[in-house]
Motif scaffolding. Sequence first.
Motif, PDB file in Angstrom:
ATOM      1  N   ALA A  27       7.691   5.303  -4.537  1.00  0.00           N
ATOM      2  CA  ALA A  27       7.500   5.517  -5.956  1.00  0.00           C
ATOM      3  C   ALA A  27       8.665   5.922  -6.553  1.00  0.00           C
ATOM      4  CB  ALA A  27       6.336   6.810  -6.145  1.00  0.00           C
ATOM      5  N   PHE A  28       8.565   5.905  -8.041  1.00  0.00           N
ATOM      6  CA  PHE A  28       9.800   6.252  -9.022  1.00  0.00           C
ATOM      7  C   PHE A  28       8.968   6.699 -10.331  1.00  0.00           C
ATOM      8  CE2 PHE A  28       9.339   1.590  -9.236  1.00  0.00           C
ATOM      9  CZ  PHE A  28       9.093   1.547 -10.326  1.00  0.00           C
ATOM     10  N   PRO A  29       9.751   7.641 -11.016  1.00  0.00           N
ATOM     11  CA  PRO A  29       9.204   8.141 -12.397  1.00  0.00           C
ATOM     12  C   PRO A  29       9.266   6.927 -13.133  1.00  0.00           C
ATOM     13  CG  PRO A  29      11.148   9.327 -11.766  1.00  0.00           C
ATOM     14  CD  PRO A  29      11.163   8.400 -10.644  1.00  0.00           C
ATOM     15  N   GLY A  30       7.987   6.586 -14.027  1.00  0.00           N
ATOM     16  CA  GLY A  30       8.030   5.565 -14.848  1.00  0.00           C
ATOM     17  C   GLY A  30       7.278   4.472 -14.222  1.00  0.00           C
ATOM     18  N   GLY A  31       7.117   4.644 -12.809  1.00  0.00           N
ATOM     19  CA  GLY A  31       6.194   3.603 -12.054  1.00  0.00           C
ATOM     20  C   GLY A  31       4.895   3.757 -11.886  1.00  0.00           C
ATOM     21  N   THR A  32       4.078   4.583 -12.641  1.00  0.00           N
ATOM     22  CA  THR A  32       2.775   4.643 -12.404  1.00  0.00           C
ATOM     23  C   THR A  32       2.029   3.466 -12.416  1.00  0.00           C
ATOM     24  OG1 THR A  32       2.383   5.066 -14.680  1.00  0.00           O
ATOM     25  CG2 THR A  32       2.537   7.083 -13.189  1.00  0.00           C
ATOM     26  N   GLY A  33       2.447   2.711 -13.242  1.00  0.00           N
ATOM     27  CA  GLY A  33       1.792   1.258 -13.570  1.00  0.00           C
ATOM     28  C   GLY A  33       2.015   0.289 -12.270  1.00  0.00           C
ATOM     29  N   TYR A  34       3.508   0.197 -12.347  1.00  0.00           N
ATOM     30  CA  TYR A  34       3.961  -1.038 -11.626  1.00  0.00           C
ATOM     31  C   TYR A  34       3.779  -0.472  -9.926  1.00  0.00           C
ATOM     32  CZ  TYR A  34       7.513  -4.223  -9.333  1.00  0.00           C
ATOM     33  OH  TYR A  34       7.856  -5.261  -8.539  1.00  0.00           O
ATOM     34  N   VAL A  35       4.097   0.603  -9.798  1.00  0.00           N
ATOM     35  CA  VAL A  35       3.997   0.947  -8.250  1.00  0.00           C
ATOM     36  C   VAL A  35       2.633   1.093  -7.888  1.00  0.00           C
ATOM     37  CG1 VAL A  35       4.233   3.198  -6.830  1.00  0.00           C
ATOM     38  CG2 VAL A  35       6.121   2.439  -8.418  1.00  0.00           C
ATOM     39  N   ALA A  36       1.655   1.582  -8.686  1.00  0.00           N
ATOM     40  CA  ALA A  36       0.151   1.415  -8.275  1.00  0.00           C
ATOM     41  C   ALA A  36      -0.207  -0.235  -8.069  1.00  0.00           C
ATOM     42  CB  ALA A  36      -0.705   2.038  -9.656  1.00  0.00           C
ATOM     43  N   THR A  37       0.144  -0.942  -8.968  1.00  0.00           N
ATOM     44  CA  THR A  37      -0.315  -2.411  -8.669  1.00  0.00           C
ATOM     45  C   THR A  37       0.389  -2.899  -7.341  1.00  0.00           C
ATOM     46  OG1 THR A  37       1.603  -3.291  -9.826  1.00  0.00           O
ATOM     47  CG2 THR A  37      -0.584  -2.910 -11.179  1.00  0.00           C
ATOM     48  N   LYS A  38       1.533  -2.365  -6.910  1.00  0.00           N
ATOM     49  CA  LYS A  38       2.093  -2.940  -5.696  1.00  0.00           C
ATOM     50  C   LYS A  38       1.641  -2.339  -4.541  1.00  0.00           C
ATOM     51  CE  LYS A  38       4.643  -6.259  -7.639  1.00  0.00           C
ATOM     52  NZ  LYS A  38       4.516  -7.653  -7.112  1.00  0.00           N
ATOM     53  N   HIS A  39       1.160  -1.122  -4.792  1.00  0.00           N
ATOM     54  CA  HIS A  39       0.493  -0.437  -3.467  1.00  0.00           C
ATOM     55  C   HIS A  39      -0.936  -1.177  -3.128  1.00  0.00           C
ATOM     56  CE1 HIS A  39       3.053   2.952  -3.716  1.00  0.00           C
ATOM     57  NE2 HIS A  39       2.479   3.658  -2.691  1.00  0.00           N
ATOM     58  N   ALA A  40      -1.455  -1.379  -4.430  1.00  0.00           N
ATOM     59  CA  ALA A  40      -2.671  -2.165  -4.627  1.00  0.00           C
ATOM     60  C   ALA A  40      -2.601  -3.554  -3.771  1.00  0.00           C
ATOM     61  CB  ALA A  40      -3.445  -2.299  -5.835  1.00  0.00           C
ATOM     62  N   VAL A  41      -1.474  -4.367  -3.974  1.00  0.00           N
ATOM     63  CA  VAL A  41      -1.242  -5.679  -3.311  1.00  0.00           C
ATOM     64  C   VAL A  41      -0.991  -5.575  -1.802  1.00  0.00           C
ATOM     65  CG1 VAL A  41       0.406  -7.440  -3.189  1.00  0.00           C
ATOM     66  CG2 VAL A  41      -0.263  -6.746  -5.538  1.00  0.00           C
ATOM     67  N   LEU A  42      -0.540  -4.295  -1.420  1.00  0.00           N
ATOM     68  CA  LEU A  42      -0.598  -4.104  -0.104  1.00  0.00           C
ATOM     69  C   LEU A  42      -1.995  -3.979   0.765  1.00  0.00           C
ATOM     70  CD1 LEU A  42       2.543  -2.021   0.766  1.00  0.00           C
ATOM     71  CD2 LEU A  42       2.548  -4.331   0.934  1.00  0.00           C
ATOM     72  N   GLY A  43      -2.765  -3.139  -0.001  1.00  0.00           N
ATOM     73  CA  GLY A  43      -4.148  -2.886   0.372  1.00  0.00           C
ATOM     74  C   GLY A  43      -4.945  -4.206   0.251  1.00  0.00           C
ATOM     75  N   PHE A  44      -4.884  -4.986  -0.543  1.00  0.00           N
ATOM     76  CA  PHE A  44      -5.458  -6.394  -0.757  1.00  0.00           C
ATOM     77  C   PHE A  44      -5.049  -7.196   0.235  1.00  0.00           C
ATOM     78  CE2 PHE A  44      -5.467 -10.601  -2.680  1.00  0.00           C
ATOM     79  CZ  PHE A  44      -6.739 -10.903  -2.778  1.00  0.00           C
ATOM     80  N   THR A  45      -3.614  -7.072   0.669  1.00  0.00           N
ATOM     81  CA  THR A  45      -3.423  -8.424   1.400  1.00  0.00           C
ATOM     82  C   THR A  45      -3.531  -7.848   2.920  1.00  0.00           C
ATOM     83  OG1 THR A  45      -1.307  -8.620  -0.029  1.00  0.00           O
ATOM     84  CG2 THR A  45      -1.065  -9.630   2.318  1.00  0.00           C
ATOM     85  N   GLU A  46      -3.505  -6.556   3.356  1.00  0.00           N
ATOM     86  CA  GLU A  46      -3.708  -6.420   4.682  1.00  0.00           C
ATOM     87  C   GLU A  46      -5.417  -6.653   4.900  1.00  0.00           C
ATOM     88  OE1 GLU A  46      -2.618  -2.657   6.217  1.00  0.00           O
ATOM     89  OE2 GLU A  46      -2.916  -2.982   8.182  1.00  0.00           O
ATOM     90  N   SER A  47      -6.152  -6.305   4.108  1.00  0.00           N
ATOM     91  CA  SER A  47      -7.723  -6.548   4.157  1.00  0.00           C
ATOM     92  C   SER A  47      -7.784  -7.909   4.354  1.00  0.00           C
ATOM     93  CB  SER A  47      -8.222  -5.910   3.188  1.00  0.00           C
ATOM     94  OG  SER A  47      -8.091  -4.218   2.923  1.00  0.00           O
ATOM     95  N   LEU A  48      -7.085  -8.558   3.325  1.00  0.00           N
ATOM     96  CA  LEU A  48      -7.558 -10.070   3.428  1.00  0.00           C
ATOM     97  C   LEU A  48      -7.025 -10.709   4.624  1.00  0.00           C
ATOM     98  CD1 LEU A  48      -8.778 -12.622   1.775  1.00  0.00           C
ATOM     99  CD2 LEU A  48      -6.449 -12.646   0.813  1.00  0.00           C
ATOM    100  N   MET A  49      -6.075 -10.499   5.147  1.00  0.00           N
ATOM    101  CA  MET A  49      -5.396 -10.984   6.183  1.00  0.00           C
ATOM    102  C   MET A  49      -6.646 -10.629   7.749  1.00  0.00           C
ATOM    103  SD  MET A  49      -3.858  -9.698   9.371  1.00  0.00           S
ATOM    104  CE  MET A  49      -3.228  -8.055   9.177  1.00  0.00           C
ATOM    105  N   LEU A  50      -7.036  -9.473   7.747  1.00  0.00           N
ATOM    106  CA  LEU A  50      -7.937  -9.241   8.648  1.00  0.00           C
ATOM    107  C   LEU A  50      -9.066  -9.949   8.491  1.00  0.00           C
ATOM    108  CD1 LEU A  50      -7.178  -5.248   8.766  1.00  0.00           C
ATOM    109  CD2 LEU A  50      -6.571  -7.190  10.422  1.00  0.00           C
ATOM    110  N   GLU A  51      -9.615 -10.204   7.311  1.00  0.00           N
ATOM    111  CA  GLU A  51     -10.941 -10.621   7.073  1.00  0.00           C
ATOM    112  C   GLU A  51     -10.761 -12.337   7.384  1.00  0.00           C
ATOM    113  OE1 GLU A  51     -12.157  -8.474   3.010  1.00  0.00           O
ATOM    114  OE2 GLU A  51     -12.415 -10.580   3.179  1.00  0.00           O
ATOM    115  N   VAL A  52      -9.555 -13.110   7.051  1.00  0.00           N
ATOM    116  CA  VAL A  52      -9.858 -14.546   7.217  1.00  0.00           C
ATOM    117  C   VAL A  52      -8.844 -15.150   8.240  1.00  0.00           C
ATOM    118  CG1 VAL A  52     -10.101 -14.769   4.689  1.00  0.00           C
ATOM    119  CG2 VAL A  52      -7.642 -14.763   5.664  1.00  0.00           C
ATOM    120  N   ARG A  53      -8.030 -14.311   9.199  1.00  0.00           N
ATOM    121  CA  ARG A  53      -7.062 -15.075  10.116  1.00  0.00           C
ATOM    122  C   ARG A  53      -8.100 -15.760  11.175  1.00  0.00           C
ATOM    123  NH1 ARG A  53      -4.956 -10.040  13.828  1.00  0.00           N
ATOM    124  NH2 ARG A  53      -6.951  -8.553  13.703  1.00  0.00           N
ATOM    125  N   GLN A  54      -9.394 -15.171  11.452  1.00  0.00           N
ATOM    126  CA  GLN A  54     -10.330 -16.159  12.414  1.00  0.00           C
ATOM    127  C   GLN A  54     -10.821 -17.229  11.924  1.00  0.00           C
ATOM    128  OE1 GLN A  54     -11.077 -13.112  11.141  1.00  0.00           O
ATOM    129  NE2 GLN A  54     -13.172 -12.965  10.736  1.00  0.00           N
TER     130      GLN A  54
END
Length: 237
Positions: free
Chosen positions: A140-167
């Motif tokens: 994180a960094f000061p001034g990043g509430t928006g950007y940092v939050a979206t990129k944390h969310a991208v990681l959560g979205f991506t890992e969950s999707l990876m586990l859902e569709v690899r099979q």
Amino acid sequence: MPGRPVAVVTGASRGIGRAIAIRLAPTHEIVAVARDAARLDSLAAEITALGGTCRPAIVDLARPDAIHRALDGVEADVLVNNAGVITKKPMLEFTPDEWHRMVDVNLNALFHVTRQLLPGMIRAGRGHIVNIASIAGRSAFPGGTGYVATKHAVLGFTESLMLEVRQHGVKVSVVMPGSVATGFFEPGADMSWMLRPEDVADVVAGILDTPQWALTYQVEVRASNPRKQGPGGQAPA
Ligand SMILES: NC(=O)c1ccc[n+]([C@@H]2O[C@H](COP(=O)([O-])OP(=O)(O)OC[C@H]3O[C@@H](n4cnc5c(N)ncnc54)[C@H](OP(=O)(O)O)[C@@H]3O)[C@@H](O)[C@H]2O)c1
């Protein structure tokens, strides 16, 4: 003779996305997504001159209806969710419009674009989705509430999707670059020490090139020696 696999690259009009489109063009038909028609036309001309194929798709990714119209009928083998915007400012200075726009482009567009293209990949039993997050996705960094939050969310979205569709034979990966010399930085900023967009494009191409049974899920990319390159030593990122 079968055609080349199709790679949809969002945010392909400039910066990292443009470099990814050019890097993948020798082996893929490119569908280049962004708003700037002139820049997309120039990308398509460059790829055509190199012997490749590139179809511009002019879309504001903050508009789900526009995403649906532009990608309807596209059968993608590869999707690179790269488009992103950054607004750095103290949380209390964000207007609701600025906040929602960043969430729409950096996060919600991943849902809408992926939702459009993933069913075809599952039907085909193969495909690869690469999401471009950031090192800001785990720090994180000061001034990043928006950007940092979206990129944390991208990681959560991506890992969950990876586990859902690899099979289903569909791979999902995430790339987390440090600082890359693009329009993300103010004009006049010293970008000499940063990664180049082509460096990130090489990493994406490498992730796509793994054997069918192997999945590179997450890659962090940093400048190898930012102090060596920067005048007086820049803070590495
Ligand atoms: N540069 C860095 O230091 C850095 C570091 C880590 C991660 N990243 C990530 O890398 C990705 C690419 O960033 P970049 O540095 O290449 O930025 P950039 O040079 O500013 O390019 C951003 C791209 O996103 C597209 N875009 C922005 N808003 C859009 C919208 N509403 N609809 C459609 N396309 C839109 C832009 O196209 P149009 O303006 O033509 O629509 C452009 O092609 C982003 O996800 C960013 O978070 C960048």
